[in-house]
Write a protein that holds these residues in place. Structure first.
Motif, PDB file in Angstrom:
ATOM      1  N   PHE A  59       0.894  -1.061   0.181  1.00  0.00           N
ATOM      2  CA  PHE A  59       0.023   0.062  -0.131  1.00  0.00           C
ATOM      3  C   PHE A  59       0.868   1.261   0.082  1.00  0.00           C
ATOM      4  CE2 PHE A  59      -3.436  -2.612   2.153  1.00  0.00           C
ATOM      5  CZ  PHE A  59      -4.228  -2.843   0.943  1.00  0.00           C
ATOM      6  N   ARG A  60       2.063   1.378   0.926  1.00  0.00           N
ATOM      7  CA  ARG A  60       2.869   2.305   0.468  1.00  0.00           C
ATOM      8  C   ARG A  60       3.272   2.674  -0.793  1.00  0.00           C
ATOM      9  NH1 ARG A  60       4.686   1.093   5.998  1.00  0.00           N
ATOM     10  NH2 ARG A  60       5.964  -0.643   5.149  1.00  0.00           N
ATOM     11  N   ALA A  61       3.743   1.548  -1.376  1.00  0.00           N
ATOM     12  CA  ALA A  61       4.190   1.793  -2.892  1.00  0.00           C
ATOM     13  C   ALA A  61       3.038   2.080  -3.771  1.00  0.00           C
ATOM     14  CB  ALA A  61       4.587   0.367  -3.366  1.00  0.00           C
ATOM     15  N   GLN A  62       1.838   2.068  -3.359  1.00  0.00           N
ATOM     16  CA  GLN A  62       0.791   2.471  -4.199  1.00  0.00           C
ATOM     17  C   GLN A  62       0.375   4.078  -3.655  1.00  0.00           C
ATOM     18  OE1 GLN A  62      -2.661  -0.233  -3.891  1.00  0.00           O
ATOM     19  NE2 GLN A  62      -1.365  -1.793  -4.749  1.00  0.00           N
ATOM     20  N   ARG A  63       1.126   4.708  -2.863  1.00  0.00           N
ATOM     21  CA  ARG A  63       0.909   6.147  -2.050  1.00  0.00           C
ATOM     22  C   ARG A  63      -0.258   6.148  -1.418  1.00  0.00           C
ATOM     23  NH1 ARG A  63       4.350  10.204  -6.075  1.00  0.00           N
ATOM     24  NH2 ARG A  63       6.411   8.899  -5.849  1.00  0.00           N
ATOM     25  N   LEU A  64      -0.952   5.186  -0.986  1.00  0.00           N
ATOM     26  CA  LEU A  64      -2.379   5.266  -0.119  1.00  0.00           C
ATOM     27  C   LEU A  64      -1.759   5.875   1.127  1.00  0.00           C
ATOM     28  CD1 LEU A  64      -4.251   1.707  -0.487  1.00  0.00           C
ATOM     29  CD2 LEU A  64      -4.864   4.188  -1.442  1.00  0.00           C
ATOM     30  N   ARG A  65      -2.761   6.726   1.568  1.00  0.00           N
ATOM     31  CA  ARG A  65      -2.547   7.505   2.903  1.00  0.00           C
ATOM     32  C   ARG A  65      -2.649   6.224   4.007  1.00  0.00           C
ATOM     33  NH1 ARG A  65      -6.776  10.422   1.733  1.00  0.00           N
ATOM     34  NH2 ARG A  65      -7.719  10.031   3.777  1.00  0.00           N
ATOM     35  N   ILE A  66      -1.841   6.547   4.870  1.00  0.00           N
ATOM     36  CA  ILE A  66      -1.696   5.371   6.101  1.00  0.00           C
ATOM     37  C   ILE A  66      -2.985   5.322   6.773  1.00  0.00           C
ATOM     38  CG2 ILE A  66      -0.659   6.935   7.753  1.00  0.00           C
ATOM     39  CD1 ILE A  66       1.029   4.269   8.644  1.00  0.00           C
ATOM     40  N   ASP A  67      -3.714   6.549   6.958  1.00  0.00           N
ATOM     41  CA  ASP A  67      -5.052   6.335   7.699  1.00  0.00           C
ATOM     42  C   ASP A  67      -6.020   5.621   7.033  1.00  0.00           C
ATOM     43  OD1 ASP A  67      -4.658   8.575   6.111  1.00  0.00           O
ATOM     44  OD2 ASP A  67      -6.705   9.200   7.093  1.00  0.00           O
ATOM     45  N   VAL A  68      -5.845   5.276   5.840  1.00  0.00           N
ATOM     46  CA  VAL A  68      -6.824   4.760   5.170  1.00  0.00           C
ATOM     47  C   VAL A  68      -6.821   3.230   5.267  1.00  0.00           C
ATOM     48  CG1 VAL A  68      -7.573   3.750   2.630  1.00  0.00           C
ATOM     49  CG2 VAL A  68      -7.017   6.188   3.087  1.00  0.00           C
ATOM     50  N   TYR A  69      -5.619   2.601   5.244  1.00  0.00           N
ATOM     51  CA  TYR A  69      -5.389   1.218   5.644  1.00  0.00           C
ATOM     52  C   TYR A  69      -4.935   0.755   6.883  1.00  0.00           C
ATOM     53  CZ  TYR A  69      -0.472   2.106   4.236  1.00  0.00           C
ATOM     54  OH  TYR A  69       0.920   2.675   4.368  1.00  0.00           O
ATOM     55  N   ALA A  70      -4.494   1.629   7.716  1.00  0.00           N
ATOM     56  CA  ALA A  70      -4.049   1.371   9.191  1.00  0.00           C
ATOM     57  C   ALA A  70      -4.303   2.547  10.032  1.00  0.00           C
ATOM     58  CB  ALA A  70      -2.542   1.073   9.021  1.00  0.00           C
ATOM     59  N   PRO A  71      -5.452   2.840  10.046  1.00  0.00           N
ATOM     60  CA  PRO A  71      -6.000   3.987  11.152  1.00  0.00           C
ATOM     61  C   PRO A  71      -5.303   3.750  12.404  1.00  0.00           C
ATOM     62  CG  PRO A  71      -7.930   2.655  10.593  1.00  0.00           C
ATOM     63  CD  PRO A  71      -6.628   2.131   9.752  1.00  0.00           C
ATOM     64  N   ARG A  72      -5.031   4.834  13.172  1.00  0.00           N
ATOM     65  CA  ARG A  72      -4.750   4.625  14.563  1.00  0.00           C
ATOM     66  C   ARG A  72      -5.903   4.775  15.513  1.00  0.00           C
ATOM     67  NH1 ARG A  72       1.102   7.713  15.629  1.00  0.00           N
ATOM     68  NH2 ARG A  72       2.325   6.344  14.402  1.00  0.00           N
ATOM     69  N   THR A  73      -6.170   3.884  16.381  1.00  0.00           N
ATOM     70  CA  THR A  73      -7.346   4.165  17.305  1.00  0.00           C
ATOM     71  C   THR A  73      -6.980   3.873  18.726  1.00  0.00           C
ATOM     72  OG1 THR A  73      -7.874   1.834  17.060  1.00  0.00           O
ATOM     73  CG2 THR A  73      -8.954   3.296  15.732  1.00  0.00           C
ATOM     74  N   LEU A  74      -7.627   4.796  19.680  1.00  0.00           N
ATOM     75  CA  LEU A  74      -7.192   4.577  21.083  1.00  0.00           C
ATOM     76  C   LEU A  74      -7.724   2.999  21.736  1.00  0.00           C
ATOM     77  CD1 LEU A  74      -5.945   6.261  23.392  1.00  0.00           C
ATOM     78  CD2 LEU A  74      -8.260   6.862  23.897  1.00  0.00           C
ATOM     79  N   ARG A  75      -6.838   2.412  22.438  1.00  0.00           N
ATOM     80  CA  ARG A  75      -7.198   1.353  23.009  1.00  0.00           C
ATOM     81  C   ARG A  75      -8.109   1.697  24.048  1.00  0.00           C
ATOM     82  NH1 ARG A  75      -1.904  -2.344  24.132  1.00  0.00           N
ATOM     83  NH2 ARG A  75      -1.430  -3.072  21.895  1.00  0.00           N
ATOM     84  N   SER A  76      -9.073   0.316  24.302  1.00  0.00           N
ATOM     85  CA  SER A  76      -9.952   0.557  25.375  1.00  0.00           C
ATOM     86  C   SER A  76      -9.205   0.666  26.717  1.00  0.00           C
ATOM     87  CB  SER A  76     -10.939  -0.539  25.311  1.00  0.00           C
ATOM     88  OG  SER A  76     -10.303  -1.956  25.814  1.00  0.00           O
ATOM     89  N   PRO A  77      -9.913   1.062  27.989  1.00  0.00           N
ATOM     90  CA  PRO A  77      -9.324   1.135  29.139  1.00  0.00           C
ATOM     91  C   PRO A  77      -8.957  -0.259  29.475  1.00  0.00           C
ATOM     92  CG  PRO A  77     -11.087   2.447  29.104  1.00  0.00           C
ATOM     93  CD  PRO A  77     -11.212   1.957  27.882  1.00  0.00           C
ATOM     94  N   ALA A  78      -9.847  -1.237  29.257  1.00  0.00           N
ATOM     95  CA  ALA A  78      -9.677  -2.633  29.876  1.00  0.00           C
ATOM     96  C   ALA A  78      -8.170  -3.250  29.103  1.00  0.00           C
ATOM     97  CB  ALA A  78     -10.470  -3.633  29.694  1.00  0.00           C
ATOM     98  N   ALA A  79      -8.234  -2.963  27.848  1.00  0.00           N
ATOM     99  CA  ALA A  79      -7.051  -3.454  27.025  1.00  0.00           C
ATOM    100  C   ALA A  79      -5.657  -2.754  27.559  1.00  0.00           C
ATOM    101  CB  ALA A  79      -7.447  -3.331  25.656  1.00  0.00           C
ATOM    102  N   LEU A  80      -5.782  -1.340  27.724  1.00  0.00           N
ATOM    103  CA  LEU A  80      -4.688  -0.754  28.059  1.00  0.00           C
ATOM    104  C   LEU A  80      -3.936  -1.227  29.184  1.00  0.00           C
ATOM    105  CD1 LEU A  80      -2.482   1.254  27.029  1.00  0.00           C
ATOM    106  CD2 LEU A  80      -3.997   3.261  27.918  1.00  0.00           C
ATOM    107  N   GLU A  81      -4.988  -1.252  30.236  1.00  0.00           N
ATOM    108  CA  GLU A  81      -4.684  -1.744  31.909  1.00  0.00           C
ATOM    109  C   GLU A  81      -3.943  -3.161  31.478  1.00  0.00           C
ATOM    110  OE1 GLU A  81      -7.473   0.331  35.192  1.00  0.00           O
ATOM    111  OE2 GLU A  81      -8.067  -1.482  34.113  1.00  0.00           O
TER     112      GLU A  81
END
Length: 371
Positions: free
Chosen positions: A297-319
């Protein structure tokens, strides 16, 4: 920690007291112990028992094991309140019931407080069912075994106190310790009841059926299912609903067990009329490692937020990742709605508004009037 008990004690003590015939039925329908596969939950529980045992021996909390660490800190807090330290406890004590052949088990933690009160502790690592110490048959079984095995006869008076404790660091639970104070005399009465139950062979359905290996084939459970489904749910009066709800958990677990058993026998080549084995629904997944997909996807110059968006983990997962609680000002608990629970549940009962209550009562009277 080794928790496997032969016969009908330890973790199966409640089942033995309430359904004495379960062991013989299991042997007849399912074969000898150990032939059924262990569940992932049981295996994880065994692993965490081994982790906490090693930590107690070291005198240091386990690293990278949040659930076992919570159990360790809860134990340490309780020991401090009793005037003793982690070095004063005995772990994995093999115990037997005197005069009751074949009944033995392993007590997780045993110690006496500074005041000389015997404490027997059991660790639970499941999240699904919270287990209380009050009246707990497994703990009473271990306590009787501790008194019979680790002490000389006559070491305790009947009126001496015994503290039974369960430490269960379940997900989303703040207070992980449950305690119940009983007496040596009461434990001796319990032991007599248990010994008498070993002489019986009747079957009874109840909450003790949940983990019974024979529940899918149990004739008593099948009869209970047939009797319950014969009654339309919307025609039940409140008292009948209460009875049906009390049976629901056991019947739901029976349905799950029946499905699992049916698949097991079909995979062994036995035909179940009207049913067949099929492949589960196929799900699409990446055919290459994540690094290869990302590079494509990087070679195709797709924006990273399209194929690998960053999301905040849930409190339980982070703990779980951090191995420690998050600051109180970052987390809030919000209920997703209402559900029903037994009256013994620790949560606060919610009373419906008067308008809603009046509307519901009108609907109930109309339904009863049309019967």
């Amino acid at each position: 920690m080794a928790h496997a008990e032969l016969g009908r004690g330890g973790s199966t003590a409640q089942r033995t007291l309430n359904c004495p015939g379960w062991a013989a039925t299991t042997l007849a329908l399912c074969g000898p112990p150990g032939t059924a596969p262990s569940s992932p939950y049981a295996e994880e529980g065994t692993r965490l028992h081994e982790v906490i045992a090693a930590a107690i021996l070291r005198g240091k909390p386990p690293v990278d094991e949040p659930k076992a660490a919570r159990a360790y800190f809860a134990l340490e807090e309780g020991l401090h309140a009793c005037g003793v330290t982690i070095k004063d406890v005995s772990i994995e004590q093999r115990v037997e019931l005197a005069g009751v052949p074949g009944c033995f088990g392993t007590a997780d933690v045993v110690f006496e407080s500074k005041r000389g009160i015997l404490h027997v502790i059991d660790f639970k690592f499941g999240d699904g069912v919270l287990v209380g110490a009050e009246g707990n048959d497994q703990l009473q079984y271990y306590a009787c075994g501790v008194i019979d095995t680790l002490y000389e006869p006559g070491a305790f008076r009947d009126d001496e106190a015994v503290m039974l404790v369960i430490i269960q660091p379940a997900e989303g639970v703040d207070d992980v310790t449950s305690m119940w104070r009983t007496t040596v005399g009461a434990l001796r009465v319990w032991k007599e009841r248990f010994a008498n139950a070993l002489e019986q062979d009747d079957l009874r359905v109840g909450s003790w059926c949940r983990f019974c290996p024979a529940k899918a084939q149990c004739p008593e459970m099948r009869g209970e299912v047939k009797a319950l489904i014969a009654r339309p749910a919307d025609a039940l009066l409140p008292a009948d609903l209460a009875e049906a709800l009390a049976q629901a958990a056991e019947l739901e677990s029976w349905i799950d067990a029946a499905r699992t058993y049916a698949q097991q026998v079909m995979e062994d080549g036995i035909d179940v009329p009207g049913w067949k084995l099929v492949a589960k629904r196929a799900q699409r997944k990446w055919a290459q490692p994540d690094s290869v997909i990302m590079e494509t996807f990087r070679a195709q110059r797709l924006r990273i937020d399209v194929y690998a968006p960053r999301t905040l983990r849930s409190p339980a997962a982070l703990e779980k990742e951090l191995g420690k609680p998050l600051p109180d000002d970052l987390v809030v608990k919000e209920s997703s709605g209402l559900t029903i629970a037994p009256a013994s549940d620790k949560r606060l009962a919610i009373t419906p508004t008067m308008e809603k209550l009046a509307s519901n009562m009108r609907q109930i009277h109309e339904r009863l009037g049309n019967r």
